[in-house]
Design an enzyme around this catalytic site. Structure first.
Site, mmCIF file in Angstrom:
data_model
loop_
_atom_site.group_PDB
_atom_site.id
_atom_site.type_symbol
_atom_site.label_atom_id
_atom_site.label_comp_id
_atom_site.label_asym_id
_atom_site.label_seq_id
_atom_site.Cartn_x
_atom_site.Cartn_y
_atom_site.Cartn_z
ATOM 1 C CE1 TYR A 33 1.025 -0.189 4.450
ATOM 2 C CE2 TYR A 33 -0.115 1.916 4.390
ATOM 3 C CZ TYR A 33 0.721 1.028 5.038
ATOM 4 O OH TYR A 33 1.263 1.352 6.255
ATOM 5 C CE LYS A 150 3.132 3.102 3.180
ATOM 6 N NZ LYS A 150 3.203 3.146 4.623
ATOM 7 C CD GLU A 182 9.671 1.766 10.654
ATOM 8 O OE1 GLU A 182 9.609 2.715 9.851
ATOM 9 O OE2 GLU A 182 9.617 0.579 10.298
ATOM 10 C CG LEU A 206 8.149 2.338 4.865
ATOM 11 C CD1 LEU A 206 7.919 1.097 4.019
ATOM 12 C CD2 LEU A 206 6.841 3.069 5.067
#
Ligand code: PDD
Length: 286
Positions: A33, A150, A182, A206
């Site tokens: 996505y 992702k 993260e 990411l």
């Protein structure tokens, strides 16, 4: 008001949009996505999101059902049809619907599923949280090892948000081998003695599109940037902390695990980066 959404080549009212129960996104989280923000009715960093989408699809040997030009057109059409001035566009592509549930990938000619919808968010750029900052809690990073792709496997990030919420916080920073990877849906940064520190790129995080743009504008503004791992202890002792993502842009973090970061209020580096980032991205929006 009912939204117009896009499903496999068609623009439909959201109540009429359907995907198969055999869709591999639904059964195996076999999909990727992107979330692109919209400001002034225009797309922010579309090229960056399109490039990362192609990379995610490539890493998973998944077909691309549309060209990037077509994808841009679909984004623009949805913004227009839904009258989005400020908000987000969600895009998901899955490996499609096989005839049955089977771990093995379906035949290569199985059409991928592509879905896009808009989320109207008036005031996205003027978020009150940007003035007050957010609070984060640290949690163990229990996600899979290819976080650079992702994918729609977002259960652990959802659990992290719930753990944060239960602790009276806004988000969680995930920690692996003693170092921050993260946030649950954002990249994490600290600032110490004027130097911006954020984890280096790799399979552990990411590769944020906002991260790339923010680091570029920081370097252009002669700010010092170090891409390396940092610990929660280092973060607590930092002068400032912040996160970046397509939906939050640059958002100050004022508390980690109940301890104030710096003065406990948003710091000047995060505020400046937010301003410069928004300014530059609005100018380049398409
Ligand atoms: N999340 N890290 C993770 C785990 C993310 O899910 C995201 C984005 C980011 C920031 O990437 P970008 O700057 O390209 O948005 C970092 C999106 C916004 C979401 O899931 O809603």
């Amino acid at each position: 008001m009912s939204r117009t959404v896009y499903v496999n080549g068609e623009y439909l009212p959201e109540s009429e949009a359907k995907v198969s129960i055999f869709d591999r996104g639904f059964l195996f989280a076999d999909g990727v996505y992107e979330v692109t923000s919209v400001l002034d009715g225009k797309l922010i960093d579309f090229e960056g999101h399109a490039a990362r989408l192609q990379r995610s699809l490539g890493e998973l040997d998944m077909a691309t059902p549309v060209t990037m030009d077509e994808l841009l057109e679909i984004h623009r059409e949805l913004v227009a049809r839904n009258g989005i001035e400020e908000g987000l566009i969600y895009l998901q592509i899955t490996r499609g619907a096989a005839a049955d549930r089977d771990f093995a990938y379906p035949p290569e000619d199985t059409p991928p599923t592509i879905v896009l919808f808009t989320q109207s968010k008036p005031g996205l750029a003027e978020s009150p949280a940007a003035k007050t900052g957010i609070k984060v809690i640290s949690i163990e990073d229990q996600r899979w090892g290819r976080r650079d792709i992702k994918t729609v496997q977002l259960l652990y990030p959802s659990m992290g948000k719930m753990i944060a919420k239960a602790a009276g916080c806004d988000d969680a920073w995930m920690v692996e081998d003693g170092h921050v990877t993260e946030g649950t849906s954002n990249n994490a940064y600290i600032v110490k003695d004027g130097t911006i520190v954020t984890r280096h790129l790799g399979t552990e995080i990411l590769h944020g599109i906002t991260r790339a743009a923010v680091l570029r504008v920081a370097r252009e503004a002669q700010m010092k940037v170090e891409e390396r791992p940092f610990t929660i202890e280092e973060a607590k002792a930092a002068d400032e902390a912040f996160i970046t993502s397509a939906s939050s842009f640059v958002m100050p973090v004022v508390e980690i695990d109940g301890e104030a970061v710096g003065s406990g209020t948003p710091g000047p580096v995060a505020a400046r980066l937010r301003e410069v980032y928004l300014d530059e991205m609005r100018k380049a929006a398409i």
